[in-house]
Design a protein around this motif. Structure first.
Motif, short mmCIF file in Angstrom:
data_model
loop_
_atom_site.label_atom_id
_atom_site.label_comp_id
_atom_site.label_asym_id
_atom_site.label_seq_id
_atom_site.Cartn_x
_atom_site.Cartn_y
_atom_site.Cartn_z
N VAL A 22 0.86 -1.19 0.00
CA VAL A 22 0.00 0.00 0.00
C VAL A 22 0.89 1.24 0.00
O VAL A 22 2.11 1.12 0.16
CB VAL A 22 -0.90 0.06 1.27
N ASP A 23 0.28 2.41 -0.16
CA ASP A 23 1.08 3.64 -0.12
C ASP A 23 1.71 3.83 1.25
O ASP A 23 2.85 4.26 1.37
CB ASP A 23 0.21 4.86 -0.45
N ALA A 24 0.96 3.52 2.29
CA ALA A 24 1.51 3.66 3.65
C ALA A 24 0.92 2.63 4.60
O ALA A 24 -0.26 2.32 4.53
CB ALA A 24 1.23 5.06 4.19
N ILE A 25 1.78 2.12 5.48
CA ILE A 25 1.28 1.30 6.58
C ILE A 25 1.46 2.12 7.87
O ILE A 25 2.36 2.95 7.97
CB ILE A 25 2.00 -0.07 6.74
N VAL A 26 0.57 1.87 8.81
CA VAL A 26 0.67 2.54 10.10
C VAL A 26 1.38 1.61 11.07
O VAL A 26 1.12 0.40 11.10
CB VAL A 26 -0.73 2.93 10.62
N ASN A 27 2.28 2.18 11.84
CA ASN A 27 2.99 1.43 12.88
C ASN A 27 2.45 1.82 14.25
O ASN A 27 2.30 3.00 14.54
CB ASN A 27 4.49 1.76 12.81
N ALA A 28 2.15 0.82 15.08
CA ALA A 28 1.78 1.07 16.48
C ALA A 28 3.08 1.22 17.25
O ALA A 28 3.59 0.26 17.82
CB ALA A 28 0.93 -0.08 17.01
N ALA A 29 3.61 2.43 17.25
CA ALA A 29 4.93 2.69 17.83
C ALA A 29 4.83 3.08 19.30
O ALA A 29 3.74 3.14 19.86
CB ALA A 29 5.59 3.82 17.04
N ALA A 76 5.53 -1.22 1.11
CA ALA A 76 4.83 0.08 1.19
C ALA A 76 5.81 1.21 0.86
O ALA A 76 7.03 1.02 0.86
CB ALA A 76 4.26 0.27 2.58
N ASP A 77 5.27 2.40 0.57
CA ASP A 77 6.13 3.57 0.28
C ASP A 77 6.49 4.34 1.55
O ASP A 77 7.56 4.92 1.64
CB ASP A 77 5.41 4.53 -0.67
N HIS A 78 5.54 4.41 2.48
CA HIS A 78 5.77 5.19 3.71
C HIS A 78 5.33 4.38 4.93
O HIS A 78 4.50 3.48 4.82
CB HIS A 78 4.92 6.46 3.72
N ILE A 79 5.87 4.80 6.07
CA ILE A 79 5.36 4.29 7.34
C ILE A 79 4.86 5.50 8.15
O ILE A 79 5.58 6.50 8.27
CB ILE A 79 6.44 3.55 8.15
N ILE A 80 3.65 5.40 8.62
CA ILE A 80 3.12 6.42 9.52
C ILE A 80 3.18 5.84 10.93
O ILE A 80 2.52 4.83 11.22
CB ILE A 80 1.70 6.83 9.11
N HIS A 81 4.02 6.43 11.76
CA HIS A 81 4.21 5.92 13.12
C HIS A 81 3.27 6.68 14.04
O HIS A 81 3.33 7.92 14.09
CB HIS A 81 5.65 6.15 13.59
N THR A 82 2.42 5.97 14.73
CA THR A 82 1.56 6.65 15.69
C THR A 82 1.68 5.96 17.03
O THR A 82 2.06 4.78 17.11
CB THR A 82 0.10 6.70 15.20
N VAL A 83 1.39 6.70 18.09
CA VAL A 83 1.52 6.14 19.43
C VAL A 83 0.14 6.12 20.08
O VAL A 83 -0.47 7.16 20.33
CB VAL A 83 2.50 6.97 20.29
N GLY A 84 -0.36 4.91 20.29
CA GLY A 84 -1.64 4.74 20.99
C GLY A 84 -1.41 4.75 22.49
O GLY A 84 -0.27 4.66 22.95
N VAL A 114 -1.46 10.03 0.30
CA VAL A 114 -1.61 8.57 0.42
C VAL A 114 -3.03 8.17 -0.01
O VAL A 114 -4.01 8.72 0.48
CB VAL A 114 -1.34 8.13 1.88
N GLU A 115 -3.11 7.22 -0.92
CA GLU A 115 -4.43 6.75 -1.37
C GLU A 115 -4.81 5.43 -0.72
O GLU A 115 -5.97 5.12 -0.56
CB GLU A 115 -4.45 6.60 -2.90
N SER A 116 -3.79 4.61 -0.41
CA SER A 116 -4.08 3.33 0.25
C SER A 116 -3.28 3.23 1.54
O SER A 116 -2.08 3.50 1.57
CB SER A 116 -3.74 2.16 -0.69
N LEU A 117 -3.98 2.89 2.61
CA LEU A 117 -3.40 2.95 3.95
C LEU A 117 -3.81 1.70 4.73
O LEU A 117 -4.97 1.29 4.68
CB LEU A 117 -3.97 4.20 4.65
N ALA A 118 -2.86 1.09 5.44
CA ALA A 118 -3.17 -0.10 6.23
C ALA A 118 -2.88 0.17 7.71
O ALA A 118 -1.82 0.69 8.07
CB ALA A 118 -2.34 -1.29 5.75
N PHE A 119 -3.83 -0.20 8.57
CA PHE A 119 -3.70 -0.03 10.02
C PHE A 119 -3.60 -1.38 10.72
O PHE A 119 -4.38 -2.29 10.43
CB PHE A 119 -4.97 0.60 10.60
N PRO A 120 -2.74 -1.50 11.71
CA PRO A 120 -2.84 -2.65 12.64
C PRO A 120 -3.84 -2.25 13.74
O PRO A 120 -4.34 -1.12 13.74
CB PRO A 120 -1.43 -2.76 13.21
#
Ligand code: ADP
Length: 179
Positions: A22-29, A76-84, A114-120
């Protein structure tokens, strides 16, 4: 398993998020952005050491916010790191922080085309958030974000590590989205 909101598809898949193209995956950082266990560890291992180098330069991320990096050896092209949030019983602002983690990730995705995004399932592992509550908040936040107009996103994939949570996700998605 597919739903829609305007011109965006919402999909539920099982598997390893590091394999998803996908364009970006999200990381649960975590707040340090320097890697950890669970999905964070898997992403860093597979992306390679350059990811750690880029994360070091960012210098951390507050809970509920997000930061973007390259994805190096991942598909993927990018990683979006987010902190839950760490779940501490539900009365420490966890819901607002988890919603903020999803919203910040979605906003950063939009800003970066980003057009396609994947979340854990953010916070639903080591951070102890009960899966049913975590996913209700995740899907409501995604629905509300998409409701406000075309955000450029065409596909949001929710990646489940275990098949056992599929019925739960389907039940929530059926309530919140059109088929
Ligand atoms: P947190 O610290 O935010 O709770 P974890 O990584 O411990 O994050 O877990 C978040 C969710 O990600 C859990 O449901 C876990 O089963 C799942 N998970 C772990 N590894 C992967 C992976 N490679 N791909 C997708 N999901 C994963």
């Amino acid at each position: 398993m597919e739903w829609k909101s305007g011109s965006c598809l919402i999909k539920i898949v099982t598997g390893d998020i590091t394999e998803i193209r996908v364009d970006a995956i999200v990381n649960a950082a975590n707040n340090s952005l320097l890697g950890g266990g669970g999905v964070d560890g898997a992403i860093h291992r597979k992306a390679g050491p350059q990811l750690l180098g880029e994360c070091r330069k960012i210098g951390g991320c507050p809970t509920g916010e997000a930061r973007i990096t390259g994805a190096y050896n991942l598909a993927a092209d990018h990683i979006i790191h987010t902190v839950g949030p760490v779940y501490r019983g539900g009365h420490s602002g966890e819901e607002a922080l988890l919603a903020s983690a999803y919203r910040s990730s979605l906003e950063l995705a939009e800003k970066n085309g980003v057009e396609s995004l994947a979340f854990p399932a953010i916070s639903a592992g080591v951070y102890g958030y009960p899966m049913n509550q975590a996913e209700e908040t995740a899907l409501i936040t995604i629905r509300d974000f998409l409701k406000t107009g075309d955000r450029g996103l065409r596909e949001i994939i929710l990646v489940l590590f275990s098949r056992s949570y599929v019925p739960l996700y389907v039940e929530i998605a059926d309530r919140l989205f059109e088929k």
